[in-house]
Design an enzyme around this catalytic site. Structure first.
Site, mmCIF file in Angstrom:
data_model
loop_
_atom_site.group_PDB
_atom_site.id
_atom_site.type_symbol
_atom_site.label_atom_id
_atom_site.label_comp_id
_atom_site.label_asym_id
_atom_site.label_seq_id
_atom_site.Cartn_x
_atom_site.Cartn_y
_atom_site.Cartn_z
ATOM 1 N N VAL A 158 39.808 37.766 45.781
ATOM 2 C CA VAL A 158 38.554 38.093 46.449
ATOM 3 C C VAL A 158 38.654 37.707 47.918
ATOM 4 O O VAL A 158 39.044 36.575 48.238
ATOM 5 C CB VAL A 158 37.372 37.329 45.805
ATOM 6 C CG1 VAL A 158 36.054 37.730 46.449
ATOM 7 C CG2 VAL A 158 37.338 37.570 44.309
ATOM 8 N N CYS A 159 38.329 38.614 48.815
ATOM 9 C CA CYS A 159 38.329 38.266 50.242
ATOM 10 C C CYS A 159 37.199 37.275 50.492
ATOM 11 O O CYS A 159 36.015 37.593 50.341
ATOM 12 C CB CYS A 159 38.129 39.499 51.118
ATOM 13 S SG CYS A 159 37.930 39.068 52.860
ATOM 14 N N VAL A 160 37.569 36.086 50.898
ATOM 15 C CA VAL A 160 36.620 34.981 50.972
ATOM 16 C C VAL A 160 35.595 35.187 52.093
ATOM 17 O O VAL A 160 34.430 34.811 51.959
ATOM 18 C CB VAL A 160 37.413 33.657 51.103
ATOM 19 C CG1 VAL A 160 38.022 33.527 52.478
ATOM 20 C CG2 VAL A 160 36.582 32.465 50.740
#
Lengths: 128, 90, 120, 128, 90, 120
Positions: free
Chosen positions: A77-79
């Protein structure tokens, strides 16, 4: 045998792509292809929200992602994209003095560099 | 050769962008709201081979199918992405 | 003073997003509150009214079946824009309910009769 | 003096409406109009997510809603629309055995009936 | 008399739905991506009085304004919703 | 084996949504990874390249300023569809950077040269 990476930019409720993505992933595995990993970006990061409570007679996207993870598929997941949408890991939540958090394993808080790696290790990237 | 995966209906700007980006020999796969396309909407067929995901047509109650459109299931969807060099999702 | 009447415009295709379902939910609740309420369909929204929808394979609720029950919830007959139907090649026989089919000029005249308007 | 109710169906990140809505609300209050309440529905329920972490140099929609609430404006969230999008109150979270939750006061978990009431008590309803 | 609040650009189906729903005497307020409309796009002006939110035009770098469009700020936006009987947001 | 090249198609107007910003973020990161990467603009996406954007009043980041720095991040010159510009009445002089302006036939030929394509 081909290697696939999936890029998920659709939210589970307000976009169309998630059911398609999960069915595609299952069909790829059933045909003995390899899934290098799944990367969630933009509105797609909503998929990682562990607090989703969908009526029981409807498709449960969150559980479906967990099932794929149980087969060894990494869920990245792109933080940055997730944080602005209110999806925080325990580490980030602690930094904000928040006792609540909603990005939990097997979803992993990652950066965009991880997507580049998934792309570079795959024969095909398919976006949903 | 690109497999264009179209997710939006014919009234959208997305639809027109997809149409503008298709080259001779590319493939067009209709999924989600993309399945509302029928070949009467646009002259895709001389350029690209056209496929549609059967489950998404069925969900939307679409029964009339023009002969240029090939219905496929998810297993064939996976195979199709390998027949073309790359995919783009519109 | 009577309750204000509410027009709910539904303009997205079904199943892809939650718009159509959430517009219908609002209509049903408004009806039980005794509000005069009408659904208006325009653009891709008219696709929601197609019969023969089978959503098991995509895991969404087939809420098109609920349109037949609108009357039971005291929601009046939906108003559908005939221009939107024609642009999509949809005949009135392929709709899942009997709707109030109106060309744009009547569609907007009817819309003007309502006190409040929301869109989904 | 007029009475307004606002219906928010735009998400704070992936739609356009939220900055407009907040500026509209502030302008209405500045002109001595009354805001009966704000109702969040559909993708708009994402506004109620307390875990949103927006870069500090950008507009903070969550804080802006809290400021309006501090002026006595009720913030109602459709609990059904919120739950399927992963926005849960403490009560709902407890029922799910989740220690985390992200719908906290001044946002109130409400039903659609509340929107009907807000609509009926206002001179104008404006949707964003 | 309705104040139509248009949030989408001229290429969208939303734009066409808004156009189809405007009656003589209604108002049209362009906000968000709606400000990309210029009167050359459509013949709204004979039907409705047209307004545009200045902040949203400025954000998008739009400088040319056709004389039929009246620029307003948020205070005027609030007043405008009261001049018409009701609003609809497209 | 060299790294696959990546085309990022940006097709939404700026500021309303996060699409444009997140497409650009991906481009910048890809560039620092040494990936051959090009931004393609079509449809409402071309609005992102207008000069004179001032976003202070709407609280969004004015990322249009970053386009001038693409070169610094090893991202090649963006490809812009001239048909999309023409439909929107945009002249090349009103763009905030020098772009690679191409009619649809060249636009798609260039797109075909990339190994992977993503859209925002």
């Amino acid at each position: 045998m081909a290697r696939f990476s999936l890029l998920i930019t659709s939210s589970p409720v307000d976009d169309q792509g998630v059911v398609t993505a999960i069915n595609f992933a299952r069909a790829a595995l059933a045909a003995n292809h390899q899934l290098c990993g799944i990367f969630f970006y933009g509105p797609g990061t909503h998929n990682a929200n562990s607090l989703q409570l969908v009526p029981t007679d409807e498709f449960q996207p969150y559980s479906a992602w967990l099932e794929l993870a149980a087969q060894g598929i990494p869920l990245h997941v792109c933080v940055t994209a997730a944080a602005r949408r209110g999806i925080l890991s325990e580490t980030e939540a602690n930094e904000q003095d928040s006792v609540s958090y909603n990005l939990t394993p097997p979803f992993q808080a990652s950066g965009l560099g991880q997507f580049i790696e998934l792309m570079n290790s795959a024969d095909r990237v398919v976006q949903f | 050769m690109i497999l264009h995966i179209l997710t939006e209906s014919p009234g959208t700007d997305t639809f027109r962008q997809c149409f503008a980006s298709i080259s001779q020999g590319d493939g067009l796969l209709l999924i989600q709201n993309g399945v509302y396309m029928n070949t009467e909407h646009q002259m895709f067929s001389p350029v690209a081979k056209i496929f549609a995901l059967a489950a998404d047509r069925q969900a939307r109650g679409l029964t009339d199918l023009s002969p240029e459109i090939n219905l496929i299931d998810y297993a064939e969807f996976v195979e199709l992405t390998l027949k073309y060099d790359k995919t783009v999702t519109w | 003073m009577s309750l204000p009447s509410l027009a709910i415009i539904s303009r997205h295709a079904p199943h892809g997003t939650a718009h159509g379902q959430e517009a219908l939910d609002l209509a049903l609740v408004s009806g039980t509150f005794g509000q005069a309420i009408t659904l208006f369909f325009i653009g891709d929204g008219v696709y929601q009214l197609l019969q023969h929808q089978q959503t098991d394979m995509i895991g969404r609720k087939n809420y098109s079946k609920t349109f037949a029950a609108l009357d039971f919830y005291d929601v009046s007959q939906p108003v559908v824009c005939t221009e939107s139907l024609a642009q999509r090649g949809i005949s009135s026989e392929s709709l899942c309910i009997e709707a109030n089919l109106q060309p744009p000029e009547n569609w907007r005249a009817l819309l003007n009769n309502f006190d409040q308007i929301v869109t989904f």
